[in-house]
Design an enzyme around this catalytic site. Sequence first.
Site, PDB file in Angstrom:
ATOM      1  N   ARG B  17       6.288  36.613  -4.990  1.00 24.67           N
ATOM      2  CA  ARG B  17       6.521  35.067  -4.539  1.00 24.67           C
ATOM      3  C   ARG B  17       5.637  34.491  -3.995  1.00 24.67           C
ATOM      4  O   ARG B  17       4.416  35.022  -3.562  1.00 24.67           O
ATOM      5  CB  ARG B  17       7.598  35.463  -3.383  1.00 24.67           C
ATOM      6  CG  ARG B  17       9.093  36.010  -4.219  1.00 24.67           C
ATOM      7  CD  ARG B  17       9.974  35.722  -3.039  1.00 24.67           C
ATOM      8  NE  ARG B  17       9.828  36.523  -1.710  1.00 24.67           N
ATOM      9  CZ  ARG B  17      10.685  36.232  -0.553  1.00 24.67           C
ATOM     10  NH1 ARG B  17      11.380  35.422  -0.590  1.00 24.67           N
ATOM     11  NH2 ARG B  17      10.257  37.098   0.356  1.00 24.67           N
ATOM     12  N   TYR B 152       2.497  30.564  16.128  1.00 21.56           N
ATOM     13  CA  TYR B 152       1.780  31.422  14.714  1.00 21.56           C
ATOM     14  C   TYR B 152       1.248  32.640  15.572  1.00 21.56           C
ATOM     15  O   TYR B 152       0.690  33.413  14.743  1.00 21.56           O
ATOM     16  CB  TYR B 152       0.948  30.447  14.223  1.00 21.56           C
ATOM     17  CG  TYR B 152       0.450  31.052  12.875  1.00 21.56           C
ATOM     18  CD1 TYR B 152       1.262  30.578  11.907  1.00 21.56           C
ATOM     19  CD2 TYR B 152      -0.938  31.776  12.607  1.00 21.56           C
ATOM     20  CE1 TYR B 152       0.954  30.753  10.432  1.00 21.56           C
ATOM     21  CE2 TYR B 152      -1.138  31.749  11.057  1.00 21.56           C
ATOM     22  CZ  TYR B 152      -0.315  31.593  10.338  1.00 21.56           C
ATOM     23  OH  TYR B 152      -0.528  32.047   8.944  1.00 21.56           O
ATOM     24  N   LYS B 159      -3.634  39.015  11.600  1.00 20.47           N
ATOM     25  CA  LYS B 159      -4.640  38.528  10.553  1.00 20.47           C
ATOM     26  C   LYS B 159      -5.950  38.659  10.946  1.00 20.47           C
ATOM     27  O   LYS B 159      -7.043  38.951  10.355  1.00 20.47           O
ATOM     28  CB  LYS B 159      -4.420  37.038  10.297  1.00 20.47           C
ATOM     29  CG  LYS B 159      -3.185  36.602   9.446  1.00 20.47           C
ATOM     30  CD  LYS B 159      -3.105  37.281   8.193  1.00 20.47           C
ATOM     31  CE  LYS B 159      -2.032  36.630   7.256  1.00 20.47           C
ATOM     32  NZ  LYS B 159      -1.832  37.465   6.035  1.00 20.47           N
TER      33      LYS B 159
END
Lengths: 97, 250
Positions: B17, B152, B159
Amino acid sequence: MEAVSEKVETTVTEIISRSLRIDVGKIVAQARLFVDLDAESLDLLDIRYEIENKFGIKISDNEITESVGRNLTQKEIGELLTVERVVSFVKDKINQQ
Amino acid sequence: MTQINKTLNVLVTGGTRGIGREISRMIAEKHVCRMFLDYVQNDEEAQRTKTIVEGFNCEAALLKYNISNPDMIDDMFNEVGKYTSKLDILIHCAAINSFKPLTRIKPNQWDLIMNVNARGFLYCVQKCLPLMNKGCIVAISSLGSRKFIPNYGSLSQTKSALESLVRDLGAELAPRGIRVNGITAGIVGTEAVSRFPLSKLVIEDVLRRTPAGRIGSFADIANLVEFLISPKSDWIIGQNIVIDGGYSLT
């Protein structure tokens, strides 16, 4: 059979307890995951992965939430998805194997 | 000169996706390959991606394994091993998130997000090594790794970890002929971004501050992947390359 059923109930409750950091003793069968236990969608994913891991079963997308009914709103799912519903879902999955 | 096409064996986590699908599609379009497409959610979309990849005359296998669980990663590589004894490319796109302030992240959520986004990558790389004699590994990261983005945080710390892994694995594996690099992507029009709180306002703000005047597309990221898996990037090792239309410069 009764023993297996009880084991499923105990294990699922422990999984929910660990995931949501709520004492096992405080989790009653009728507790609604999203409303009473303050679960979020990511928690349900965590619970699903743990159930798959512990019971060796595969659970499809939305299968747990759809076990309470199809085409329901988030609010309706929140009202209907209880601990006993999840336990019952897992028992059904195991029986289907 | 005619290029000799050898069959590339490619594993893409989160490959069915969004950005992962475009990367899978682009690799299939440009190479003779056998694609292993890992996913967890949405069987229909996974099947759709498989069909797209097969449309380029590439073989494709869907692997439904949850990479937050090392046992599942073992199973996934056992399945890969049924098809091939070598892997040429690993792309790590799989990621999950919970859009809310870090102060509200629960321990189980932290673990799950970290385990998919960062630890899952590390363990996939470890499992790759017996199959990879020279190759390329690319991890998809985001600007949150180095910049505050409201709501976030749960993704950002994973990350940052991912980019550290890229740097260190890049150095560790370069002598074996395996190049590890990362892509630090700015905002891209993904389904995940649309779920971001106040996504419209966030996108408007990003657009105002992006010299390129647009947010990223899936193809922007896939193009960089294509470069990073090509011999043209042979001297790039352990880098996390920012691609954001210049947003981080402003």
